[in-house]
Design a protein around this motif. Sequence first.
Motif, PDB file in Angstrom:
ATOM      1  N   LEU A 161     -74.591  20.049 -35.812  1.00 47.82           N
ATOM      2  CA  LEU A 161     -73.290  19.893 -36.468  1.00 47.82           C
ATOM      3  C   LEU A 161     -73.447  19.587 -37.959  1.00 47.82           C
ATOM      4  O   LEU A 161     -72.672  20.072 -38.792  1.00 47.82           O
ATOM      5  N   SER A 177     -69.933  18.133 -25.527  1.00 50.46           N
ATOM      6  CA  SER A 177     -68.971  17.506 -26.432  1.00 50.46           C
ATOM      7  C   SER A 177     -67.676  18.318 -26.454  1.00 50.46           C
ATOM      8  O   SER A 177     -67.688  19.532 -26.254  1.00 50.46           O
ATOM      9  N   ILE A 198     -64.726  18.971 -29.237  1.00 52.33           N
ATOM     10  CA  ILE A 198     -64.448  18.765 -30.662  1.00 52.33           C
ATOM     11  C   ILE A 198     -62.985  19.127 -30.918  1.00 52.33           C
ATOM     12  O   ILE A 198     -62.526  20.203 -30.524  1.00 52.33           O
ATOM     13  N   GLY A 235     -71.316  13.950 -35.535  1.00 48.72           N
ATOM     14  CA  GLY A 235     -69.865  14.111 -35.499  1.00 48.72           C
ATOM     15  C   GLY A 235     -69.147  13.122 -36.395  1.00 48.72           C
ATOM     16  O   GLY A 235     -68.139  13.454 -37.032  1.00 48.72           O
ATOM     17  N   CYS A 260     -68.060  12.858 -26.972  1.00 49.89           N
ATOM     18  CA  CYS A 260     -69.425  13.295 -26.671  1.00 49.89           C
ATOM     19  C   CYS A 260     -69.912  12.610 -25.396  1.00 49.89           C
ATOM     20  O   CYS A 260     -69.976  11.378 -25.337  1.00 49.89           O
ATOM     21  N   LEU A 299     -64.287  13.834 -32.051  1.00 48.30           N
ATOM     22  CA  LEU A 299     -65.191  14.370 -31.035  1.00 48.30           C
ATOM     23  C   LEU A 299     -65.276  13.391 -29.872  1.00 48.30           C
ATOM     24  O   LEU A 299     -65.299  12.173 -30.076  1.00 48.30           O
ATOM     25  N   ASP A 343     -74.774  14.762 -31.111  1.00 50.10           N
ATOM     26  CA  ASP A 343     -73.463  15.283 -31.525  1.00 50.10           C
ATOM     27  C   ASP A 343     -72.584  14.153 -32.056  1.00 50.10           C
ATOM     28  O   ASP A 343     -71.871  14.320 -33.048  1.00 50.10           O
TER      29      ASP A 343
END
Length: 407
Positions: free
Chosen positions: A401, A355, A357, A379, A369, A367, A375
């Motif tokens: 996360l 990912s 970010i 996210g 991904c 994000l 994620d």
Amino acid sequence: MQFDVVIVGAGHGGAQVAIMLRTQKFAGTIAIIGEEPELPYERPPLSKEYFAGEKEFERIQLRPAKYWDEREVTMLLGKRVARVDPAAHTVTTDGGETIGYGKLVWATGGSPRMLPIPGGDLPGVQGVRTRADADAMKAASETAGQIVVIGGGYIGLEAAAVLSKAGKKVVLLEALDRVLARVAGEELSRFYEKEHRDHGVDLRLGVCVDAIEGETKVTGVRLADGEVIPADLVIVGIGIVPAVEPLIAAGADCANGVRVDRLCKTSLPDVYAIGDCASHVNDFAEGAEIRLESVQNANDQANVVAKGIVGDEAPYHAIPWFWSNQYDLKLQTAGLSTGHDQAVLRGDPATRSFSVIYLKAGKVIALDCVNATRDYVQGRMIVTAGLVATAGQLADTETPLKALLPA
């Protein structure tokens, strides 16, 4: 003809307005006016699964014909609205038909932006917006020796991936210095450039197209430096032009699409607009006025409109999300990375699961991904929450996360 609600546009947004109105027990009459002869269908597969022949058309229809009949949604297909009369509360089609409305929902999306250059309208130069576009592209690609794709955004990359997987010789041209430049950071751009080159795509960056060559059909693409790239088919994926001309003529406030307020109302009485053609103030763009070309946006704005029509008004506030399938890579994006001042890599691109970010002033704003669904799901939570975190915390793949959110 007269309807309580007339929806112009039979795409995701238009269909969702009708679906949500009936879900909300709206008992009035509803009509959907669509330019194409088909019932509402999904657009994203046109450059992916449908183009690749992995999905039949019936599988990308949003609902079967029976659904619309049972819910008494009148389909007026193969018609284009040419004029809106806000005072009379009527629309007039290109065939001269006048249709009255109580509420009008404009959900027309846009038309593919084509190249305003010599030869830009030659047969064999193809945009991607409708089933007919995808069918024409599929038919032409079957016999094409070499295909040139112009535009390194989602549409262009997805088409290039489908074609290269099918064994076609593909040249992809992007005017900017990287692909996905308008929607992603450099790390992601470079990853996808390598993927396409590894799959045999001749990907060229920073190139300008001067003309399309050919007489009765396309034969090549001439670049600014004079080189002519042979082509039997040219696919253009450089964005859309919002389809709002009748609203402009009717006096609606328009700028990069038709302007709407937080309830998706235009400046015209009883006229709403949603989806790709609607310019709106977005909380996830720091209050900037933007157009979002995504299924998520169209559907969420459709829900806002439908609820507003039945008296349950609530302003639009939804996190933007997008996706793209290329080769065996599933890219899922949450939030808007525009204006970020830091990009944190989480995971290793070499594993093809990672990912990126994006932060602004320490706050997570988006994000990207790649093959990293966990994620992406988490996210969305941290973008919505406006999480402030350090690069070290975000890069640590051992820590989920969502664990970074305050209790």
